[in-house]
Write an enzyme that holds these catalytic residues in place. Structure first.
Site, PDB file in Angstrom:
ATOM      1  N   LYS A   1      36.621   4.782  54.746  1.00  0.00           N
ATOM      2  CA  LYS A   1      35.443   4.815  54.208  1.00  0.00           C
ATOM      3  C   LYS A   1      34.301   3.784  54.993  1.00  0.00           C
ATOM      4  O   LYS A   1      34.144   3.942  55.900  1.00  0.00           O
ATOM      5  CB  LYS A   1      35.586   4.474  52.602  1.00  0.00           C
ATOM      6  CG  LYS A   1      36.458   5.928  52.236  1.00  0.00           C
ATOM      7  CD  LYS A   1      36.784   5.548  50.469  1.00  0.00           C
ATOM      8  CE  LYS A   1      37.453   6.704  50.156  1.00  0.00           C
ATOM      9  NZ  LYS A   1      37.774   6.548  48.693  1.00  0.00           N
TER      10      LYS A   1
ATOM     11  N   GLU B   1      28.742  -4.001  54.667  1.00  0.00           N
ATOM     12  CA  GLU B   1      27.589  -4.684  53.892  1.00  0.00           C
ATOM     13  C   GLU B   1      27.842  -4.777  52.540  1.00  0.00           C
ATOM     14  O   GLU B   1      27.263  -5.685  51.913  1.00  0.00           O
ATOM     15  CB  GLU B   1      26.482  -3.559  53.976  1.00  0.00           C
ATOM     16  CG  GLU B   1      24.915  -3.748  53.342  1.00  0.00           C
ATOM     17  CD  GLU B   1      24.027  -2.697  53.772  1.00  0.00           C
ATOM     18  OE1 GLU B   1      24.547  -1.959  54.657  1.00  0.00           O
ATOM     19  OE2 GLU B   1      23.168  -2.705  52.742  1.00  0.00           O
TER      20      GLU B   1
END
Lengths: 786, 156
Positions: A738, A742
């Site tokens: 996935k 960040e």
């Protein structure tokens, strides 16, 4: 382009050879020997050094610029102002072209560049800058977004102080369901307001740029940009040159976090290289970095939640004002992303969002890790605790009642698949050793005295999309096999420290079927790598990873076509694994990749290059309603924390915490752990320490370097912390992966503030919760109760 | 002015300005770019080197003051192309992400282990709090240092 099969690679048992391993950094040795070079490292004989005239005023008209004395100083080779900018408009910007290359009629923040000098050394350049005379007419600055948006405010930009986001409404609007109806039908409506602070990225590497002209006059810029391909487009427009006459050589960044997403230096060093014909080097001091670079935004957020008798959320309304600073940069995109994640990962039938972008006379707020979603998480989760308290439910119980489930609509109306927030929360609760008691309200029994330490618990449920909101963030890649069978991957991605290069190499090695020691990667060089949007936006694993995977698959197909021919077997009966193409039925019938390469290149005269590209299926939101599938995938996480507050000093320590991220599949678990650790530091700084403008919105005491801007040290970290990597594979990510990098910094601040409030019975609603603010809250609570 | 000193085991002479920092001299005169500017105010530790065997921020040392003394940079930690156990531990434990602060971390860690060969985690965190890192959250740096200390202890 057809997407190749996205299931597990050619191995007969579906096992992975490379992906999932705790593989060391392929580029690791250089980092520990000091031999790795960054842009500022190394020098060219005769290189010139750059210093710039930076506006000392937050707001002023420029009446005149006199560079004569500076230009005449011995050792000065060039002085440039707006008059030297090839692009006539002198304006650039990814979304709105409102930022001058060098200011012409107006300066809009302290640090706005007006002129640049190239001289034989830094001292001469600095001396020359002191000789540049700029005739400023100072104007009253507007630093408060509320003042900036008020009727009759002086204009920071022509057309007003609010960015235009949509034609239909002006500002950013999302209208899902019927908020008015929800409000009227509700048993209660709870309203809270939250302010987040301006932060600095503070990467350890300050901005640096080295530009020169090659023998054919091409501009070559060694850049610390997180997005060389993207910046090349702007630079070419500014210098009025075609793409093939400008090369950006990037690839190695000493920390980005979004600070190196915008064009701040390369266009000016490029211009100076053209003017002087020499190598031009510009490296910011830490003070210049603080002053000039873009910042993380301050948000003013008001949340309203309508709940029914059973504590179910009927609707949520969010009003957001983004303090955008002086220039648009990413503001128009950022406010939209805020809207998409502002409500939090809950089932919310009706959602109203109004997001405004206000210009102020401060450094531009561009992109910082989390990119507005950190602010969204903060407000949503501290607000949600307030809602839980108001309806008399335990904050965890309240969340579990309302948590997003598979197929529920997100903020912009699109159904969300692969919803794993429940799995993340369950796992986090398990690791923390909590029990769920639906009716219990957690509050401190007594007011803390100055002798006491108080403990409390906090929660944050998290969600974030992959890639840019509304799509349009392509990645393309190549995988080439060389004559001896060794392999090179090429991608426009840059390494900012998350192991991007090694991760993408692992994906390519797995898909192609070669061992890691037979493959290397070329990153972020506009002349050698195909286009990638950049290392930003939570997109490298998913978007760039898929592009690399497709390129590797394409390459593998070419090799196997030849192998089948040469081995005289059916194409479906041959596999490439660990560098050997072999018949499935008779493994002794095999060819090494070196043999295949030799045969194809010299025997057939064919190149062996696989290409691949990926564009997420996200689409722009509807102009009028703000609805649409803004992202291709949403990923989930949860963070639980127990804090201890020293009521005498206001110091907050994290006693125990657990961070759970569902990463789909960890391409390299070592790197995943590293991102979670790093995110913890970012989050702690956000929650408890970091403030670029301690007297926000005033510029007084603005941080000027690391002496003022405190970021966490090794002593400030959580002591009893556990990272949990959850792997619930996705259908579309490379090998089920996935996204992560960040995102790992978003969840800490909300949970920490929730925990402080739980410990103290306070209602701290803004960031950061520095010791003086915690003490003030304790005092206020004592006054309230006493 | 000239400054003659021992640099990574060899005697060298730097010709420069009286106000040149050791960091500038190492990087610009000797091409040793492992020590890096992070702040130039002694706040971040990215420019750490060893001066007479103790860690100092090179940005705050004036080159003329190292006359006749011993300077070691990260490039001089290992012999030849090998890695010291500490460097190897940093590599194995993924203690470097962007890598910009890593040289400075290694120099501080080497100094710490020289003066405190069997540190607790708390000792390590305290000893390393002068080194800022924005990427790693320090966890794996601390792990690497403890691992290196433990391995050295085992060797006896």
């Amino acid at each position: 382009m057809d997407s190749p099969k996205l299931d597990v690679s050619d191995s007969p048992d579906g096992a992975l050879d490379v992906v999932g391993q705790r593989h060391g950094r392929a580029d690791g040795t250089g980092l520990v020997t000091g031999r790795q070079r960054y842009v500022a490292d190394g020098s060219t004989p005769g290189e010139l050094h750059v210093k710039a005239t930076l506006s000392p005023y937050p707001n002023a008209r420029i009446l005149g610029i006199d560079t004569a004395a500076a230009a005449a100083l011995p050792g000065v080779v060039a002085v440039v102002t707006h008059e030297d900018v090839p692009l006539e408009t002198n304006r650039h910007g990814l979304y709105v072209k409102d930022q001058p290359v060098l200011c012409d009629d107006h300066v809009r923040y302290v640090g706005d560049p007006v002129a640049a000098v190239a001289a034989v050394d830094e001292r001469t350049a600095a001396h020359a800058v002191s000789l540049i005379e700029v005739d400023y007419e100072p104007l009253p600055p507007i630093t408060d977004p509320r003042e900036s948006l008020a009727e009759g405010a002086a204009e920071i930009h022509t057309g007003g102080n609010e960015a235009a986001i949509t034609e239909a409404h002006g500002h950013c609007v999302i209208r899902k369901g019927d908020w008015d109806g929800a409000r009227r039908a509700a048993a209660r409506v709870i309203t809270t307001r939250h302010r987040t602070q301006v932060r600095e990225h503070a990467p350890m590497e300050t901005h640096a740029s080295v530009a020169h002209l090659d023998a054919d006059g091409k501009v070559v810029i060694h850049t610390c940009s997180q997005a060389p391909h993207l910046h090349q487009l702007s630079i070419c427009e500014i210098l009025q040159l075609p793409l093939h006459k400008v090369r950006l050589v990037g690839g190695r960044v000493g920390g980005g976090f979004g600070s190196k997403n915008e064009l701040l230096m390369d266009h000016i060093t490029g211009l100076l290289a053209l003017r002087t014909g020499r190598t031009v080097k510009w490296v910011w001091t830490r003070e210049e970095e603080s002053l000039v670079s873009t910042k993380d935004q301050a948000y003013d957020l008001t949340y309203h939640t309508a709940v029914d008798e059973d504590g179910m959320i009927l609707g949520r309304k969010v009003e957001a004002v983004r303090d955008n600073g002086a220039y648009t940069v990413f503001g128009t995109d950022a406010i939209t992303k805020m809207g998409c994640y502002a409500p939090g990962p809950y089932r919310i039938p009706s959602y109203d969002y109004d997001g405004r972008v206000a210009y102020t006379n401060k450094p531009p707020s561009a992109a910082m890790r989390g990119y507005n979603v950190a602010d969204a998480h903060f407000a949503a989760e501290v607000h949600t605790d307030a809602v839980a308290r108001a309806v008399g439910l335990d904050p965890l119980a309240f969340r579990l009642r309302n948590l997003l489930a598979e197929g529920d609509e997100g903020a912009t109306g699109a159904p969300i698949e692969e919803v794993t927030i429940g799995d993340c929360m369950t796992r986090a609760v398990e690791v923390m050793g909590w029990r769920i008691d639906r009716e219990r309200v957690v509050r401190p029994a007594s007011i803390p005295t100055s002798d006491e330490h108080a403990r409390g618990y906090g929660i944050c449920a998290g969600w974030q999309g992959v890639g840019a909101t509304g799509g349009g963030d392509p990645s393309t890649a190549e995988v080439e096999v060389l004559a001896d069978g060794s392999v090179v991957v090429r991608t426009g991605v840059v390494e900012i420290g998350a192991g991007e290069g090694t991760s993408l190499t692992m994906i390519a090695a797995e898909e192609l079927g070669v061992p890691m020691d037979g493959i290397t990667i070329v990153l972020g060089d506009t002349e050698r790598t195909p286009f990638d949007l950049g290392t930003l936006g939570n997109r490298i694993t998913w978007i760039a990873g898929n592009a690399v995977r497709r390129a590797a698959a394409d390459c593998r197909e070419k090799l196997l076509d030849t192998a089948a021919e040469m081995l005289e077997v059916d194409r479906t009966r041959v596999r490439l694994r660990k560098g050997i193409a072999a018949s499935v039925d008779d493994p002794s019938a095999s060819l090494t990749i070196a043999e295949l390469a030799g045969a194809m290149k010299f025997g057939q005269g064919r190149p062996i290059i696989g290409t691949g590209g990926y564009l997420s299926s996200a689409v722009p939101l509807d102009e009028a309603t703000g609805l649409g599938a803004a992202t291709e995938a949403v990923i989930f996480a949860a963070f639980l924390v127990e804090v201890e507050v020293d009521c005498r000093t206001g110091q907050v320590d994290l006693v125990r915490s657990v961070l759970v991220h569902d990463v789909g599949r960890a391409i390299n678990p070592l790197f995943v752990e590293g991102q979670m650790d790093g995110g913890m530091a970012f989050g702690i700084g956000n929650a408890l320490m970091e403030e670029f403008l301690p007297e926000y919105p005033s510029l007084r005491q603005q941080a000027r370097g690391l002496h003022h801007y405190k970021i966490p040290t090794a002593m400030d970290m959580a002591t009893g912390h556990t990272n949990v990597i959850l792997e619930i594979p996705s259908k579309k990510g490379p090998f089920g992966a996935k996204a992560l990098g960040e995102y790992t910094a978003n969840l800490q601040a909300p949970a920490i503030i929730n925990a402080i409030n739980d410990a103290l019975g306070t209602e701290i609603s803004d960031l950061p919760a520095t010791p003086p603010r915690v003490l003030a809250a304790i005092k206020a609570r004592a006054t309230e109760v006493g | 002015m000239d400054t003659t000193f021992e640099l990574n085991g060899s005697m060298v002479t730097a010709h420069g300005g009286v106000a040149d920092s050791l960091l500038e001299t190492l990087r610009d005169t000797f091409g040793l770019t492992g020590a890096r500017p992070g702040c130039l105010t002694g706040d971040c530790g990215s420019c750490n080197v060893h001066l007479d065997g103790r860690v100092v921020p090179a940005c705050l040392v004036l080159t003329p003051t190292v006359e006749g003394r011993h300077v070691t940079t990260v490039e001089g930690l290992a012999d030849g192309d090998g890695l010291t156990p500490l460097q190897q531990a940093f590599h194995d434990h993924y203690a470097a992400q962007c890598g910009y602060c890593t040289s400075g971390q290694l120099m501080a860690a080497a100094d710490l282990l020289a003066t405190c060969p069997d540190p607790t985690e708390s000792d390590v965190r305290r000893g390393m709090c002068g080194n800022l890192c924005r990427c790693t959250g320090y966890t794996k740096i601390v792990e690497a240092i403890l691992a290196a200390a433990h391995a050295a202890g085992q060797e006896g």
